[in-house]
Design a protein around this motif. Sequence first.
Motif, PDB file in Angstrom:
ATOM      1  N   ASP A  13       1.103  -1.021  -0.155  1.00  0.00           N
ATOM      2  CA  ASP A  13       0.205  -0.172  -0.065  1.00  0.00           C
ATOM      3  C   ASP A  13       0.429   1.213   0.202  1.00  0.00           C
ATOM      4  O   ASP A  13       2.022   1.202  -0.693  1.00  0.00           O
ATOM      5  N   HIS A  14       0.820   2.013   1.262  1.00  0.00           N
ATOM      6  CA  HIS A  14       1.212   4.024   1.334  1.00  0.00           C
ATOM      7  C   HIS A  14       2.581   3.369   2.001  1.00  0.00           C
ATOM      8  O   HIS A  14       3.867   3.883   1.779  1.00  0.00           O
ATOM      9  N   THR A  15       3.124   1.750   2.582  1.00  0.00           N
ATOM     10  CA  THR A  15       4.579   2.123   2.890  1.00  0.00           C
ATOM     11  C   THR A  15       5.072   1.149   2.847  1.00  0.00           C
ATOM     12  O   THR A  15       4.964  -0.158   2.100  1.00  0.00           O
ATOM     13  N   VAL A  16       6.943   1.477   2.967  1.00  0.00           N
ATOM     14  CA  VAL A  16       7.618   0.683   2.621  1.00  0.00           C
ATOM     15  C   VAL A  16       8.519  -0.311   4.276  1.00  0.00           C
ATOM     16  O   VAL A  16       8.389   0.855   5.020  1.00  0.00           O
ATOM     17  N   ALA A  51       8.701   3.418   6.384  1.00  0.00           N
ATOM     18  CA  ALA A  51       8.205   5.049   6.497  1.00  0.00           C
ATOM     19  C   ALA A  51       6.810   4.555   5.455  1.00  0.00           C
ATOM     20  O   ALA A  51       6.664   3.840   4.451  1.00  0.00           O
ATOM     21  N   GLY A  52       5.776   5.306   6.115  1.00  0.00           N
ATOM     22  CA  GLY A  52       4.906   5.530   5.348  1.00  0.00           C
ATOM     23  C   GLY A  52       4.081   6.815   4.486  1.00  0.00           C
ATOM     24  O   GLY A  52       5.128   7.133   3.719  1.00  0.00           O
ATOM     25  N   LYS A  73       4.810   9.161  13.970  1.00  0.00           N
ATOM     26  CA  LYS A  73       4.967   6.903  13.899  1.00  0.00           C
ATOM     27  C   LYS A  73       4.802   6.620  12.567  1.00  0.00           C
ATOM     28  O   LYS A  73       4.963   5.238  12.479  1.00  0.00           O
ATOM     29  N   LEU A  74       4.761   7.047  11.713  1.00  0.00           N
ATOM     30  CA  LEU A  74       4.157   5.795  10.165  1.00  0.00           C
ATOM     31  C   LEU A  74       5.921   6.686   9.673  1.00  0.00           C
ATOM     32  O   LEU A  74       6.020   6.163   8.299  1.00  0.00           O
ATOM     33  N   PHE A  75       6.678   6.882  10.519  1.00  0.00           N
ATOM     34  CA  PHE A  75       8.462   6.306   9.885  1.00  0.00           C
ATOM     35  C   PHE A  75       9.452   6.348  10.995  1.00  0.00           C
ATOM     36  O   PHE A  75       8.982   6.448  12.024  1.00  0.00           O
ATOM     37  N   THR A  76      10.173   5.383  10.426  1.00  0.00           N
ATOM     38  CA  THR A  76      11.462   5.479  11.334  1.00  0.00           C
ATOM     39  C   THR A  76      12.926   5.906  10.958  1.00  0.00           C
ATOM     40  O   THR A  76      12.907   6.732   9.517  1.00  0.00           O
ATOM     41  N   PHE A 126      10.255   6.457   0.051  1.00  0.00           N
ATOM     42  CA  PHE A 126      10.756   6.082  -0.755  1.00  0.00           C
ATOM     43  C   PHE A 126      11.376   4.452  -1.231  1.00  0.00           C
ATOM     44  O   PHE A 126      11.689   4.116   0.196  1.00  0.00           O
ATOM     45  N   LEU A 127      11.414   3.776  -2.668  1.00  0.00           N
ATOM     46  CA  LEU A 127      11.544   2.406  -2.649  1.00  0.00           C
ATOM     47  C   LEU A 127      12.987   2.483  -4.006  1.00  0.00           C
ATOM     48  O   LEU A 127      12.663   3.013  -5.163  1.00  0.00           O
ATOM     49  N   PRO A 128      14.015   1.742  -3.044  1.00  0.00           N
ATOM     50  CA  PRO A 128      14.909   1.684  -4.185  1.00  0.00           C
ATOM     51  C   PRO A 128      14.544   1.377  -5.412  1.00  0.00           C
ATOM     52  O   PRO A 128      14.423   0.390  -4.983  1.00  0.00           O
ATOM     53  N   SER A 129      15.497   1.800  -5.930  1.00  0.00           N
ATOM     54  CA  SER A 129      16.194   1.039  -6.993  1.00  0.00           C
ATOM     55  C   SER A 129      16.381  -0.498  -7.008  1.00  0.00           C
ATOM     56  O   SER A 129      17.147  -0.218  -7.158  1.00  0.00           O
TER      57      SER A 129
END
Length: 134
Positions: A13-16, A51-52, A73-76, A126-129
Amino acid sequence: DENPSVSLWIKKDHTVFFARGAAVNTTRLDLKNNDAVVFEFNGNFMDLGWAGKDYIAEAALTNDTTVKVKNPKLFTKDAKIQFVKGETVYNNSNAGYKITDISANTLTLDNGIEVDLSVDDVIEAFLPSAPADS
């Protein structure tokens, strides 16, 4: 001798979610299926995070290294993020911005942001390539 290390980045969904630094103790390869190869490994990850998707809580200027978000809280720490302003994505030249610290609702980033941000602009994972084949 060092054990091999594995890192995973998975988007749901919106979270990696990320899991880095797995020490692989055992590995098994299954070649019975004609259409797929199954790898199983046993080990432990040294670092887990996520990360959301959230919204900017206070305006930030180009080159700032901190941003205020509505729901920290959506991030670390060590997660990578990007910004969306209108239809344009800002992701540090496709490297993402690494979160180096979180204090209250302030995220500190490894690089200055490349655009002025307004309240309610989007901050998201952000999702790394994947690395290019060699």
